[in-house]
Design a protein around this motif. Structure first.
Motif, PDB file in Angstrom:
ATOM      1  N   THR A   5      53.473 118.329 -59.485  1.00  0.00           N
ATOM      2  CA  THR A   5      54.976 118.382 -60.081  1.00  0.00           C
ATOM      3  C   THR A   5      56.184 118.156 -58.928  1.00  0.00           C
ATOM      4  O   THR A   5      55.860 118.380 -57.886  1.00  0.00           O
ATOM      5  CB  THR A   5      55.153 119.418 -60.955  1.00  0.00           C
ATOM      6  OG1 THR A   5      55.260 120.792 -59.982  1.00  0.00           O
ATOM      7  CG2 THR A   5      54.040 119.971 -61.708  1.00  0.00           C
ATOM      8  N   ILE A   6      57.044 117.813 -59.665  1.00  0.00           N
ATOM      9  CA  ILE A   6      58.424 117.702 -58.644  1.00  0.00           C
ATOM     10  C   ILE A   6      58.779 119.076 -58.049  1.00  0.00           C
ATOM     11  O   ILE A   6      59.189 119.235 -56.735  1.00  0.00           O
ATOM     12  CB  ILE A   6      59.450 116.967 -59.133  1.00  0.00           C
ATOM     13  CG1 ILE A   6      60.594 116.685 -58.283  1.00  0.00           C
ATOM     14  CG2 ILE A   6      60.102 117.541 -60.301  1.00  0.00           C
ATOM     15  CD1 ILE A   6      61.661 115.543 -58.848  1.00  0.00           C
ATOM     16  N   GLU A   7      58.673 120.012 -58.863  1.00  0.00           N
ATOM     17  CA  GLU A   7      58.922 121.523 -58.536  1.00  0.00           C
ATOM     18  C   GLU A   7      57.929 121.932 -57.375  1.00  0.00           C
ATOM     19  O   GLU A   7      58.313 122.564 -56.517  1.00  0.00           O
ATOM     20  CB  GLU A   7      58.897 122.515 -59.747  1.00  0.00           C
ATOM     21  CG  GLU A   7      60.034 122.195 -60.630  1.00  0.00           C
ATOM     22  CD  GLU A   7      59.622 121.005 -61.711  1.00  0.00           C
ATOM     23  OE1 GLU A   7      58.437 120.470 -61.455  1.00  0.00           O
ATOM     24  OE2 GLU A   7      60.602 120.642 -62.442  1.00  0.00           O
ATOM     25  N   ALA A   8      56.626 121.715 -57.563  1.00  0.00           N
ATOM     26  CA  ALA A   8      55.729 121.936 -56.501  1.00  0.00           C
ATOM     27  C   ALA A   8      56.162 121.606 -55.132  1.00  0.00           C
ATOM     28  O   ALA A   8      55.888 121.854 -54.013  1.00  0.00           O
ATOM     29  CB  ALA A   8      54.355 121.592 -56.909  1.00  0.00           C
ATOM     30  N   LEU A   9      56.261 119.981 -55.311  1.00  0.00           N
ATOM     31  CA  LEU A   9      56.426 119.199 -53.986  1.00  0.00           C
ATOM     32  C   LEU A   9      57.711 119.683 -53.278  1.00  0.00           C
ATOM     33  O   LEU A   9      57.841 119.758 -51.995  1.00  0.00           O
ATOM     34  CB  LEU A   9      56.523 117.639 -54.499  1.00  0.00           C
ATOM     35  CG  LEU A   9      56.478 116.680 -53.270  1.00  0.00           C
ATOM     36  CD1 LEU A   9      55.334 116.988 -52.123  1.00  0.00           C
ATOM     37  CD2 LEU A   9      56.418 115.302 -53.683  1.00  0.00           C
ATOM     38  N   VAL A  10      59.002 119.888 -54.036  1.00  0.00           N
ATOM     39  CA  VAL A  10      60.224 120.348 -53.340  1.00  0.00           C
ATOM     40  C   VAL A  10      59.939 121.856 -52.591  1.00  0.00           C
ATOM     41  O   VAL A  10      60.148 121.959 -51.673  1.00  0.00           O
ATOM     42  CB  VAL A  10      61.229 120.541 -54.545  1.00  0.00           C
ATOM     43  CG1 VAL A  10      62.373 121.463 -53.852  1.00  0.00           C
ATOM     44  CG2 VAL A  10      61.770 119.284 -54.772  1.00  0.00           C
ATOM     45  N   LYS A  11      59.007 122.617 -53.241  1.00  0.00           N
ATOM     46  CA  LYS A  11      58.956 123.938 -52.828  1.00  0.00           C
ATOM     47  C   LYS A  11      58.037 123.780 -51.415  1.00  0.00           C
ATOM     48  O   LYS A  11      58.066 124.655 -50.590  1.00  0.00           O
ATOM     49  CB  LYS A  11      57.908 124.676 -53.776  1.00  0.00           C
ATOM     50  CG  LYS A  11      57.809 126.358 -53.342  1.00  0.00           C
ATOM     51  CD  LYS A  11      57.260 127.200 -54.539  1.00  0.00           C
ATOM     52  CE  LYS A  11      57.162 128.412 -54.120  1.00  0.00           C
ATOM     53  NZ  LYS A  11      56.440 129.410 -55.144  1.00  0.00           N
ATOM     54  N   ARG A  12      56.936 123.014 -51.499  1.00  0.00           N
ATOM     55  CA  ARG A  12      56.179 122.769 -50.352  1.00  0.00           C
ATOM     56  C   ARG A  12      57.077 122.022 -49.299  1.00  0.00           C
ATOM     57  O   ARG A  12      56.945 122.711 -48.177  1.00  0.00           O
ATOM     58  CB  ARG A  12      54.785 121.794 -50.654  1.00  0.00           C
ATOM     59  CG  ARG A  12      53.877 121.645 -49.509  1.00  0.00           C
ATOM     60  CD  ARG A  12      53.307 120.214 -49.575  1.00  0.00           C
ATOM     61  NE  ARG A  12      52.333 120.082 -50.902  1.00  0.00           N
ATOM     62  CZ  ARG A  12      51.764 118.901 -51.074  1.00  0.00           C
ATOM     63  NH1 ARG A  12      52.067 117.842 -50.378  1.00  0.00           N
ATOM     64  NH2 ARG A  12      51.076 118.894 -52.046  1.00  0.00           N
ATOM     65  N   THR A  13      57.628 121.064 -49.566  1.00  0.00           N
ATOM     66  CA  THR A  13      58.435 120.449 -48.570  1.00  0.00           C
ATOM     67  C   THR A  13      59.717 121.276 -48.169  1.00  0.00           C
ATOM     68  O   THR A  13      59.904 121.202 -46.930  1.00  0.00           O
ATOM     69  CB  THR A  13      58.874 119.003 -49.119  1.00  0.00           C
ATOM     70  OG1 THR A  13      57.856 118.364 -49.984  1.00  0.00           O
ATOM     71  CG2 THR A  13      59.631 118.168 -48.191  1.00  0.00           C
ATOM     72  N   GLY A  14      60.001 121.944 -48.847  1.00  0.00           N
ATOM     73  CA  GLY A  14      61.184 122.830 -48.560  1.00  0.00           C
ATOM     74  C   GLY A  14      60.911 123.803 -47.631  1.00  0.00           C
ATOM     75  O   GLY A  14      61.484 124.214 -46.609  1.00  0.00           O
ATOM     76  N   ARG A  15      59.525 124.297 -47.644  1.00  0.00           N
ATOM     77  CA  ARG A  15      58.956 125.217 -46.546  1.00  0.00           C
ATOM     78  C   ARG A  15      58.640 124.346 -45.110  1.00  0.00           C
ATOM     79  O   ARG A  15      58.969 124.858 -44.052  1.00  0.00           O
ATOM     80  CB  ARG A  15      57.815 125.816 -46.985  1.00  0.00           C
ATOM     81  CG  ARG A  15      57.817 126.933 -48.058  1.00  0.00           C
ATOM     82  CD  ARG A  15      56.667 127.729 -48.170  1.00  0.00           C
ATOM     83  NE  ARG A  15      55.499 127.015 -48.585  1.00  0.00           N
ATOM     84  CZ  ARG A  15      55.024 126.799 -49.887  1.00  0.00           C
ATOM     85  NH1 ARG A  15      55.798 127.326 -50.781  1.00  0.00           N
ATOM     86  NH2 ARG A  15      54.224 126.127 -49.889  1.00  0.00           N
ATOM     87  N   LEU A  16      58.299 123.261 -45.402  1.00  0.00           N
ATOM     88  CA  LEU A  16      58.096 122.369 -44.168  1.00  0.00           C
ATOM     89  C   LEU A  16      59.333 121.819 -43.492  1.00  0.00           C
ATOM     90  O   LEU A  16      59.557 121.844 -42.119  1.00  0.00           O
ATOM     91  CB  LEU A  16      57.000 121.251 -44.719  1.00  0.00           C
ATOM     92  CG  LEU A  16      56.541 120.159 -43.535  1.00  0.00           C
ATOM     93  CD1 LEU A  16      55.844 120.620 -42.342  1.00  0.00           C
ATOM     94  CD2 LEU A  16      55.795 118.718 -44.132  1.00  0.00           C
ATOM     95  N   LEU A  17      60.220 121.461 -44.206  1.00  0.00           N
ATOM     96  CA  LEU A  17      61.396 121.188 -43.763  1.00  0.00           C
ATOM     97  C   LEU A  17      62.590 122.034 -43.777  1.00  0.00           C
ATOM     98  O   LEU A  17      63.600 121.867 -43.799  1.00  0.00           O
ATOM     99  CB  LEU A  17      61.988 119.815 -44.433  1.00  0.00           C
ATOM    100  CG  LEU A  17      61.114 118.714 -44.417  1.00  0.00           C
ATOM    101  CD1 LEU A  17      61.559 117.260 -45.019  1.00  0.00           C
ATOM    102  CD2 LEU A  17      60.522 118.326 -43.021  1.00  0.00           C
ATOM    103  N   ALA A  18      62.268 123.360 -43.536  1.00  0.00           N
ATOM    104  CA  ALA A  18      63.392 124.478 -43.836  1.00  0.00           C
ATOM    105  C   ALA A  18      64.340 124.152 -42.738  1.00  0.00           C
ATOM    106  O   ALA A  18      64.101 123.945 -41.762  1.00  0.00           O
ATOM    107  CB  ALA A  18      62.681 125.617 -43.288  1.00  0.00           C
ATOM    108  N   ILE A  19      65.574 124.221 -43.226  1.00  0.00           N
ATOM    109  CA  ILE A  19      66.672 124.223 -42.476  1.00  0.00           C
ATOM    110  C   ILE A  19      66.945 125.473 -41.888  1.00  0.00           C
ATOM    111  O   ILE A  19      66.788 126.250 -42.162  1.00  0.00           O
ATOM    112  CB  ILE A  19      68.206 124.018 -43.251  1.00  0.00           C
ATOM    113  CG1 ILE A  19      67.844 122.400 -44.065  1.00  0.00           C
ATOM    114  CG2 ILE A  19      69.224 123.940 -42.590  1.00  0.00           C
ATOM    115  CD1 ILE A  19      67.848 121.454 -43.347  1.00  0.00           C
ATOM    116  N   PRO A  20      67.196 125.349 -40.422  1.00  0.00           N
ATOM    117  CA  PRO A  20      67.362 126.461 -39.525  1.00  0.00           C
ATOM    118  C   PRO A  20      68.407 127.471 -40.040  1.00  0.00           C
ATOM    119  O   PRO A  20      69.371 126.860 -40.745  1.00  0.00           O
ATOM    120  CB  PRO A  20      67.632 125.649 -38.351  1.00  0.00           C
ATOM    121  CG  PRO A  20      67.189 124.391 -38.202  1.00  0.00           C
ATOM    122  CD  PRO A  20      67.329 124.195 -39.569  1.00  0.00           C
TER     123      PRO A  20
END
Length: 287
Positions: A5-20
């Protein structure tokens, strides 16, 4: 059936690409009219690599300062807080993209080359149509295909199947149609959702979310989305060194009555963009 799902991908990617955290702290200071330039500079200095990227971009033709910007304090003074806010966001996302897994379907160099072209052309279009939007659409152009980069790095098999489907059946499937058939969402929706997840400005989220469907964008953001949409097509032409509109993704014909820019004017900007794009690409190489 799509498994991600888009929500799951955003959550996963959001952790990977966390803004400092430093970026959030700086953006809060920039929003506070009482914060001092020296304090902003000191907080941003906690991430020296980000400072270098921000200053490199600040001195590029995209922002064309009258004098050299050699410090964050000077950037605030010469460019203003709104421009510095965009520079910090662009620098942070640029840094974050380097943490994505290496992949060959959409190499970072190819992604940023197209993105730099789109950013430069969007700014040139804004200079003609609405100069106040120049900084916003520059950043919108730079990040417009972020969702595509994420798809190819996080869901490469599905992204590749969508790519092949759109190539094999171009009359039945646009690239976005093919992505939705494979995943249930497309890269523009994904990019917009990630921008919202990061808390980026609504106008920027709209540029990512609607850059392929500008007439469906909220009316308040329609003009900047139109400029990024048009810049995306023009960027493809510039990369091919073509002036034939048939060589690039189609422009929504409904945009032309809404802007004063004419097709021939867009083509005239491409040579100018070619002189500026290398400087914008260089922001990723701060050495």
């Amino acid at each position: 059936m799509p498994s991600m799902t888009i929500e799951a991908l955003v959550k996963r990617t959001g952790r990977l690409l966390a803004i400092p955290k430093v970026v959030g702290d700086v953006l809060k200071l920039l929003d506070d009219p009482n914060s001092r330039q020296s304090v902003i500079a000191n907080v941003l200095a906690q991430d020296p690599a980000l400072v270098v990227i921000v200053l490199r971009l600040a001195n590029s033709p995209a922002f064309a300062p009258a004098r050299t910007v050699d410090s964050v304090e000077r950037a605030v003074m010469l460019l203003g807080r709104d421009h510095l806010r965009r520079l910090v966001i662009a620098g942070a996302v640029t840094q974050a993209s380097d943490r994505l897994p290496a992949q060959t379907l959409l190499p970072l160099e190819v992604f940023w080359h197209h993105s730099a072209y789109c950013a430069v052309i969007a700014r040139l279009l804004a200079d003609l149509e609405s100069p106040a939007l120049a900084g916003t659409v520059f950043l919108g152009g730079l990040l417009h295909d972020l969702g595509q980069l994420i798809l190819f790095s996080q869901e490469p098999e599905a992204a590749h199947r969508a790519f092949l489907r759109s190539l094999g059946e171009p009359e039945a499937f646009t690239p976005q149609d093919a992505e939705r058939a494979e995943l249930g969402f497309d890269h523009a929706q994904l990019g917009g959702a990630l921008a919202e997840h990061w808390g980026l400005p609504d106008i920027l989220c709209a540029c990512l979310r609607f850059h392929h469907d500008p007439l469906t964008a909220p009316e308040a953001f329609r003009l900047p989305v139109i400029l990024v949409h048009l810049a995306n097509t023009a960027a493809h032409l510039a990369e091919l060194d073509s002036r034939d509109w048939r060589d690039a993704p189609p422009v929504d014909s409904g945009i032309w009555p809404l802007i004063s820019i004419r097709p021939d004017t867009v083509l005239e900007l491409l040579e100018k963009a070619q002189f500026q794009v290398l400087d914008v690409e260089a922001l990723r190489n701060p050495a």
